[in-house]
Scaffold this motif. Structure first.
Motif: not given
Length: 638
Positions: A299, A544, A535-536, A531, A538-541, A297
Motif C-alpha cells: 500500500p 495491484d 480500506s481498499q 483506490p 490498505e488491502s493492496y498487494t 509494504d
C-alpha cells in the motif's frame, strides 16, 4: 527599412527539407533505440534547417532593424499553446501546424514510428513482479553491444534500495524536480494532524507536537484539478487509447535537524477535502525503524508511486516545458520585437537562445501531441489548460532564486547547515544565481549603460519590453513587471532570463535518464483506477501495484523510457557555461570582457564548491553534479 536577406516566410511552401530516413521495424531493442535517437536528431536537424534559412536562428547572422524584427517576430495566439513565435503569419493560408505536419507524415520522430510495431521491445506480463522487473532492467544493462543506448548508462532501477523511503524522499532534493518541495503550511499541518488523530496514529500526532518548528514539508499537487479546470471529484484520466489515470497527490515529509528527509503521509489523489480523499500514513514514523519490511509494504509503495507519477506531470508539463522552454520563447520573441540588436540587454540575453525556437517548434508539432499527451494520465484539453494556466500565472519575481528558496522554507543563510545538507540543488542554484547576477550587474552598472536608476526608468525600450510581455497581443504574462525602473530590477530580470535558459533548464532536464528510464520509479500515468477508500488501499498487494504499471501497454512503456534518454544528451563542451564565460572574456566590448573574466573565475571556484556539496550528501549512490559548470548548458539546446 534596411534590406534583409531573410527568406520570406511564404517561401516555405517551396522549401525542400533535408532527406529523412524511414527505418523498417527493428528486430532488437538496441537497434530500435539507435534508430529512435537518430530519428530524433534528424527531426531536430530538419526544424533547425527551416529556422536557419528563415533567419530565426541563422548560421549567418543578419543585421535587421527593429522594424524588420517586429515584422519577422510575430505572435501566434491561435493554437492550444501559450503565445509563441508565429512561423507563418496568422492570415496566411498555410498554417504553421501544416508546415510541421511533414514531420509526422514521414515519421521523422522514430521514437514513435520506429519502435511502435515490435512487441518484444518492452517488458511484458511475464515480468509480473517488481523483482522480475528489476532483473529485466539489470539484464538489459549487461547485454550491451557496440550500439550506445539508454542501457549503457545506469538508472535508478539498478539500486537494490530504489523503492525505499530514503531514496524516494531524496529525489525531491536532487532529482529531476527539486523545485517544488515546500514548507508545510499551517492549513496542511492542521489537516494531517486531524486525520492522524481520526486514524488513531498516536505516534504521528506526538511527532507533530514535539518536532522543532519548520520541520514538515510537502509536495503539494492538490490543485491539479483546479488548474486543469476539472471538478474536485472528477476522475483524472486520458481520453485516447489505453486508459491511463492521473492523480493530484500530496506527500508530507519530516525534515529533522540531521537533514534526513522522511515521508510520513501520502494522499494519493486529493479531491478537494480530506474527507473526500484517501490518506495513508507511513508505518515507519521513525526513519531508523527497521521493523517494517519496506520491500513488501505494497500500500505504501503504491502511494509513493502515485506521488512520483504526479511529480512526473508537474515536472514535464510545468517545471520543464512551461517554466523553461515556453517562458524562454516568450522572452525571445518579446525582446526581438522591442530591443535593437545593439541594446546591451539584447546582447546579454541573445547568446542564451541558440536553438530554443526551433526546439520548441518541434515540441509543439510532435513531442507534446504525439509523445507526451499519449502517455500522460490526463486528457489533451486538461493538459493544455494546465500548461496555459502555468504560463499566464508564471510569477517572475516570486521565482527569482533567492525569493523562491526563502518562500519555500529554505532560508539562504541556513542552507550550509546540517538540516539542508542534502538539498544540493538549493545550494548550487543559489550560488550560480549569485555568480550570474554579479556578471550582469558588472555590465549594466557601468556608466556607459546605466549610471543610475533614472537611466533605467528613462529607457523607453525596456518599458516596451515590459508591455510586450504583459499585453494580450503579446505574451500575455500578467505577472511580468509592469515596469522596470531601477538598476536592481533590471539586473534581477536579466539574471532571471539567463537563469531560466541555463542553470534552471539544466537542473530539470539532464537527470531524466537516471530517474525515469526505469519506468516503475516514475511512471507518467497509472494504468488502473485509483483506490477510493482507505480500506481498499490498505488491502493492496503487489499485483495491484503491478496493474498500475504499463506492462500491457508496450508503446507507452517504451515512450516513458525512451524520451528521458533522448532528452538527457550530454552537454557539449562548446555549449556549456564555462565556454560562454570564456567567449565573453574576449568580447570586443571591454565592459563585457572584464565581467566575463570575473565570471570565469567565479565558475572555476563554484566547480569545487559544487563538488563539495555533492560529497556531503548522505546518499552517495547517485552523484549530484548536474550544475557543475562544465556540465551546465548555456542555453536550452535539447
Amino acid at each position: 527599412m534596411a534590406p534583409s536577406m531573410s527568406l520570406p516566410r511564404s517561401a516555405l511552401m517551396n522549401v525542400h527539407l533535408p532527406y529523412m530516413v524511414q527505418y523498417p521495424a527493428s528486430a532488437d531493442y538496441s537497434t530500435a533505440l539507435k534508430h529512435g535517437a537518430e530519428g530524433f536528431d534528424r527531426a531536430r536537424q530538419m526544424i533547425g534547417f527551416l529556422f536557419d534559412i528563415m533567419d530565426y536562428e541563422s548560421s549567418v547572422p543578419q543585421k535587421l532593424t527593429l522594424e524588420d524584427k517586429k515584422e519577422k517576430y510575430t505572435w501566434n495566439h491561435s493554437d492550444n499553446f501559450p503565445p509563441h513565435l508565429a512561423i507563418i503569419p496568422e492570415d496566411h493560408k498555410l498554417g504553421s501546424h501544416e508546415i510541421f505536419s511533414i514531420v509526422r507524415l514521414v515519421q521523422t520522430l522514430l521514437i514513435v514510428g520506429g519502435i511502435r510495431f515490435d512487441e518484444g521491445l518492452a517488458p511484458g506480463p511475464q515480468e509480473n513482479s517488481m523483482e522480475k522487473l528489476a532483473k529485466w532492467n539489470a539484464k538489459r544493462h549487461q547485454s550491451q553491444g557496440w550500439i550506445k543506448d539508454m542501457f549503457n548508462e545506469p538508472n535508478i532501477g539498478l539500486r537494490n534500495d530504489w523503492y525505499t523511503d530514503a531514496v524516494f524522499a531524496q529525489q525531491f532534493f536532487t532529482g529531476p524536480n527539486p523545485t517544488t518541495i515546500t514548507l508545510a503550511s499551517g492549513t496542511w499541518m492542521k489537516r494531517f494532524t486531524e486525520e492522524a488523530a481520526s486514524q488513531a496514529k498516536r505516534e504521528v500526532v506526538a511527532l507533530f507536537r514535539s518536532a522543532p518548528p519548520h520541520s514538515f514539508y510537502v509536495q503539494d499537487f492538490s490543485d491539479f484539478r483546479d488548474r486543469m479546470g476539472a471538478n474536485p471529484d472528477e476522475e483524472l484520466r486520458s481520453e485516447d487509447g489505453t486508459p491511463r489515470y492521473g492523480c493530484a497527490s500530496v506527500a508530507l515529509f519530516y525534515l529533522p535537524p540531521n537533514g534526513k528527509l522522511h515521508p510520513l503521509a501520502i494522499i494519493p489523489d486529493y479531491k478537494g477535502s480530506m474527507a473526500a480523499s484517501v490518506t495513508l500514513f507511513n508505518k515507519r514514523v521513525d526513519p531508523a525503524d527497521e521493523s517494517v519490511d519496506q520491500a513488501n509494504d505494497w500500500p505504501w509503495r503504491y502511494a509513493k508511486t502515485c506521488v512520483l507519477s504526479a511529480d512526473w506531470a508537474i515536472h514535464e508539463m510545468i517545471i520543464h516545458l512551461n517554466n523553461t522552454h515556453l517562458v524562454q520563447e516568450a522572452v525571445i520573441v518579446a525582446v526581438q520585437r522591442t530591443l535593437p540588436d545593439s541594446h546591451i540587454v539584447f546582447r546579454l540575453l541573445e547568446p542564451h537562445w541558440v536553438v530554443t525556437l526551433s526546439l520548441n517548434a518541434l515540441a509543439r508539432s510532435v513531442l507534446i501531441p504525439d509523445v507526451i499527451v499519449p502517455i500522460a494520465g490526463f486528457s489533451a484539453p486538461r493538459i493544455f489548460q494546465f500548461v496555459g494556466h502555468a504560463f499566464t500565472n508564471f510569477d517572475w519575481k516570486a521565482l527569482y532564486v533567492p525569493t523562491d528558496l526563502e518562500s519555500r522554507g529554505f532560508p539562504l543563510d541556513e542552507l550550509d547547515g546540517d538540516k539542508f545538507h542534502n538539498y544540493a540543488y538549493a545550494k548550487d542554484i543559489k550560488d550560480m544565481w549569485m555568480a550570474l547576477r554579479k556578471f550582469v550587474s558588472s555590465v549594466l552598472r557601468d556608466g556607459k549603460y546605466y549610471p543610475n536608476d533614472s537611466a533605467v526608468a528613462a529607457d523607453a525600450q525596456i518599458q516596451d519590453w515590459c508591455n510586450e510581455m504583459r499585453s494580450e497581443k503579446g505574451a500575455g504574462m500578467k505577472k511580468f513587471p509592469k515596469s522596470i525602473s531601477t538598476l536592481d530590477d533590471l539586473i534581477d530580470m536579466v539574471t532571471m532570463c539567463i537563469h531560466i535558459a541555463a542553470p534552471q533548464h539544466t537542473a530539470v532536464n539532464y537527470l531524466q535518464q537516471y530517474y525515469q528510464t526505469f519506468v516503475p520509479n516514475k511512471p507518467s500515468a497509472l494504468f488502473s483506477p485509483l483506490p477510493t477508500s482507505l480500506s481498499q488501499l490498505e488491502s493492496y498487494t503487489e499485483s495491484d501495484l503491478m496493474a498500475a504499471l504499463p506492462l500491457e501497454a508496450k508503446q507507452e512503456w517504451l515512450l516513458m523510457a525512451q524520451i528521458p534518454y533522448l532528452l538527457s544528451k550530454q552537454v557539449e563542451q562548446d555549449g556549456n557555461i564555462v565556454t560562454y564565460a570564456a567567449t565573453a572574456s574576449n568580447n570586443e566590448d571591454p565592459i563585457i570582457a572584464a565581467a566575463g573574466r570575473e565570471l570565469s573565475a567565479d565558475l572555476d571556484n563554484l566547480a569545487s564548491v559544487f563538488l563539495e556539496n555533492g560529497q556531503k550528501l548522505d546518499d552517495q549512490n547517485a552523484e549530484y553534479n548536474v550544475l557543475a559548470p562544465d556540465q551546465l548548458a548555456n542555453a536550452i539546446v535539447i
